[in-house]
Design a protein around this motif. Structure first.
Motif, PDB file in Angstrom:
ATOM      1  N   HIS A 138      24.550  19.295  35.396  1.00  0.00           N
ATOM      2  CA  HIS A 138      24.524  19.633  36.828  1.00  0.00           C
ATOM      3  C   HIS A 138      25.451  20.826  37.106  1.00  0.00           C
ATOM      4  N   LEU A 139      26.641  20.801  36.531  1.00  0.00           N
ATOM      5  CA  LEU A 139      27.586  21.902  36.723  1.00  0.00           C
ATOM      6  C   LEU A 139      27.043  23.208  36.137  1.00  0.00           C
ATOM      7  N   ASP A 140      26.397  23.123  34.962  1.00  0.00           N
ATOM      8  CA  ASP A 140      25.825  24.327  34.347  1.00  0.00           C
ATOM      9  C   ASP A 140      24.749  24.935  35.245  1.00  0.00           C
ATOM     10  N   ARG A 141      23.895  24.083  35.829  1.00  0.00           N
ATOM     11  CA  ARG A 141      22.850  24.577  36.728  1.00  0.00           C
ATOM     12  C   ARG A 141      23.459  25.231  37.961  1.00  0.00           C
ATOM     13  N   MET A 142      24.508  24.621  38.506  1.00  0.00           N
ATOM     14  CA  MET A 142      25.167  25.203  39.677  1.00  0.00           C
ATOM     15  C   MET A 142      25.771  26.569  39.332  1.00  0.00           C
ATOM     16  N   LEU A 143      26.378  26.673  38.153  1.00  0.00           N
ATOM     17  CA  LEU A 143      26.979  27.940  37.729  1.00  0.00           C
ATOM     18  C   LEU A 143      25.906  29.026  37.595  1.00  0.00           C
ATOM     19  N   GLU A 144      24.769  28.666  37.007  1.00  0.00           N
ATOM     20  CA  GLU A 144      23.674  29.635  36.882  1.00  0.00           C
ATOM     21  C   GLU A 144      23.219  30.106  38.266  1.00  0.00           C
ATOM     22  N   GLU A 145      23.076  29.189  39.213  1.00  0.00           N
ATOM     23  CA  GLU A 145      22.659  29.557  40.564  1.00  0.00           C
ATOM     24  C   GLU A 145      23.689  30.470  41.233  1.00  0.00           C
ATOM     25  N   LEU A 146      24.956  30.148  41.064  1.00  0.00           N
ATOM     26  CA  LEU A 146      26.011  30.975  41.655  1.00  0.00           C
ATOM     27  C   LEU A 146      26.019  32.379  41.055  1.00  0.00           C
ATOM     28  N   MET A 147      25.809  32.471  39.752  1.00  0.00           N
ATOM     29  CA  MET A 147      25.780  33.783  39.109  1.00  0.00           C
ATOM     30  C   MET A 147      24.574  34.586  39.591  1.00  0.00           C
ATOM     31  N   ALA A 148      23.434  33.916  39.776  1.00  0.00           N
ATOM     32  CA  ALA A 148      22.249  34.603  40.290  1.00  0.00           C
ATOM     33  C   ALA A 148      22.509  35.105  41.710  1.00  0.00           C
ATOM     34  N   LEU A 149      23.158  34.299  42.534  1.00  0.00           N
ATOM     35  CA  LEU A 149      23.502  34.724  43.898  1.00  0.00           C
ATOM     36  C   LEU A 149      24.464  35.911  43.874  1.00  0.00           C
ATOM     37  N   ARG A 150      25.426  35.860  42.965  1.00  0.00           N
ATOM     38  CA  ARG A 150      26.377  36.971  42.832  1.00  0.00           C
ATOM     39  C   ARG A 150      25.636  38.256  42.500  1.00  0.00           C
ATOM     40  N   ASP A 151      24.685  38.171  41.554  1.00  0.00           N
ATOM     41  CA  ASP A 151      23.912  39.351  41.167  1.00  0.00           C
ATOM     42  C   ASP A 151      23.099  39.879  42.347  1.00  0.00           C
ATOM     43  N   LEU A 152      22.514  38.960  43.139  1.00  0.00           N
ATOM     44  CA  LEU A 152      21.752  39.387  44.317  1.00  0.00           C
ATOM     45  C   LEU A 152      22.653  40.093  45.325  1.00  0.00           C
ATOM     46  N   LEU A 153      23.845  39.565  45.530  1.00  0.00           N
ATOM     47  CA  LEU A 153      24.788  40.199  46.452  1.00  0.00           C
ATOM     48  C   LEU A 153      25.194  41.589  45.965  1.00  0.00           C
ATOM     49  N   ARG A 154      25.423  41.726  44.660  1.00  0.00           N
ATOM     50  CA  ARG A 154      25.793  43.029  44.106  1.00  0.00           C
ATOM     51  C   ARG A 154      24.669  44.044  44.325  1.00  0.00           C
ATOM     52  N   LYS A 155      23.424  43.590  44.085  1.00  0.00           N
ATOM     53  CA  LYS A 155      22.279  44.484  44.290  1.00  0.00           C
ATOM     54  C   LYS A 155      22.158  44.872  45.759  1.00  0.00           C
ATOM     55  N   ALA A 156      22.376  43.915  46.648  1.00  0.00           N
ATOM     56  CA  ALA A 156      22.281  44.198  48.083  1.00  0.00           C
ATOM     57  C   ALA A 156      23.363  45.192  48.497  1.00  0.00           C
ATOM     58  N   ARG A 157      24.579  45.033  47.982  1.00  0.00           N
ATOM     59  CA  ARG A 157      25.671  45.965  48.310  1.00  0.00           C
ATOM     60  C   ARG A 157      25.349  47.364  47.787  1.00  0.00           C
ATOM     61  N   LYS A 158      24.837  47.422  46.555  1.00  0.00           N
ATOM     62  CA  LYS A 158      24.519  48.729  45.962  1.00  0.00           C
ATOM     63  C   LYS A 158      23.407  49.416  46.761  1.00  0.00           C
ATOM     64  N   THR A 159      22.389  48.627  47.161  1.00  0.00           N
ATOM     65  CA  THR A 159      21.297  49.189  47.949  1.00  0.00           C
ATOM     66  C   THR A 159      21.827  49.672  49.293  1.00  0.00           C
ATOM     67  N   ALA A 160      22.722  48.909  49.916  1.00  0.00           N
ATOM     68  CA  ALA A 160      23.296  49.300  51.207  1.00  0.00           C
ATOM     69  C   ALA A 160      24.164  50.543  51.036  1.00  0.00           C
ATOM     70  N   ALA A 161      24.880  50.672  49.951  1.00  0.00           N
ATOM     71  CA  ALA A 161      25.738  51.830  49.711  1.00  0.00           C
ATOM     72  C   ALA A 161      24.914  53.073  49.431  1.00  0.00           C
ATOM     73  N   ASP A 162      23.752  52.917  48.789  1.00  0.00           N
ATOM     74  CA  ASP A 162      22.883  54.054  48.484  1.00  0.00           C
ATOM     75  C   ASP A 162      22.191  54.578  49.727  1.00  0.00           C
ATOM     76  N   ASP A 163      21.988  53.734  50.740  1.00  0.00           N
ATOM     77  CA  ASP A 163      21.262  54.152  51.964  1.00  0.00           C
ATOM     78  C   ASP A 163      22.125  54.930  52.865  1.00  0.00           C
TER      79      ASP A 163
END
Length: 163
Positions: A138-163
């Motif tokens: 259960h903890l491993d699955r939660m960690l994977e989800e959190l890392m995926a969310l982190r990656d999405l946030l990084r992409k969103a920040r980069k896209t916002a910074a490029d605009d």
């Protein structure tokens, strides 16, 4: 030589109380052979224990409180349960109304004894290992989800910074 009379004691003897009488913490402590601080600690761990508190915080235990304390003591010290195990046992049992909550009724029959703790250590160890594996999964699955969310946030920040 003069022998001491076994009836004569240096401590005054209390007259015997009725079974229905309320008991002070010192009387309960003495009867159950449990220190008073342990009784107070159990009150914090088991909400079913509700002594009456009078002026100055003095505790008065009802007969059903004493019976419950005796049962908790036996489960912990004789049967080897943990505090958490006893909490679960008591939580799973239906609440028995106190004398103050209900009309007078015949005395309750003794509660059935709880199931004994697992005696086969191998089964117990396997159950504990399985529970640990389930928790780790259960903890491993939660960690994977959190890392995926982190990656999405990084992409969103980069896209916002490029605009």
């Amino acid at each position: 030589m003069i022998e001491a009379d076994p009836q004569d004691s240096s401590q005054p003897r209390r007259p015997a109380k009725s079974e229905a009488a309320f008991r002070t913490i010192s009387e309960v402590s003495e009867d159950l052979e449990i220190p008073q601080h342990v009784l107070r600690f159990w009150e914090s761990k088991f909400p079913q224990i509700k002594p009456l508190k009078r002026g100055g915080g003095r505790r008065y235990y009802r007969p059903e409180d004493v019976q419950l304390l005796r049962r908790i003591r036996d489960l912990l010290y004789k049967d080897g349960y943990t505090i958490r195990g006893v909490q679960k046992l008591l939580k799973d049992q239906p609440k028995v109304p106190s004398a103050a909550d209900a009309e007078p009724s015949p005395p309750p029959s003794p509660a059935p004894s709880p199931p004994p703790p697992p005696t086969d250590l191998l089964d117990f160890a396997q159950e504990a290992a399985q529970a640990e594996d389930d928790g780790q999964h259960h903890l491993d699955r939660m960690l994977e989800e959190l890392m995926a969310l982190r990656d999405l946030l990084r992409k969103a920040r980069k896209t916002a910074a490029d605009d």
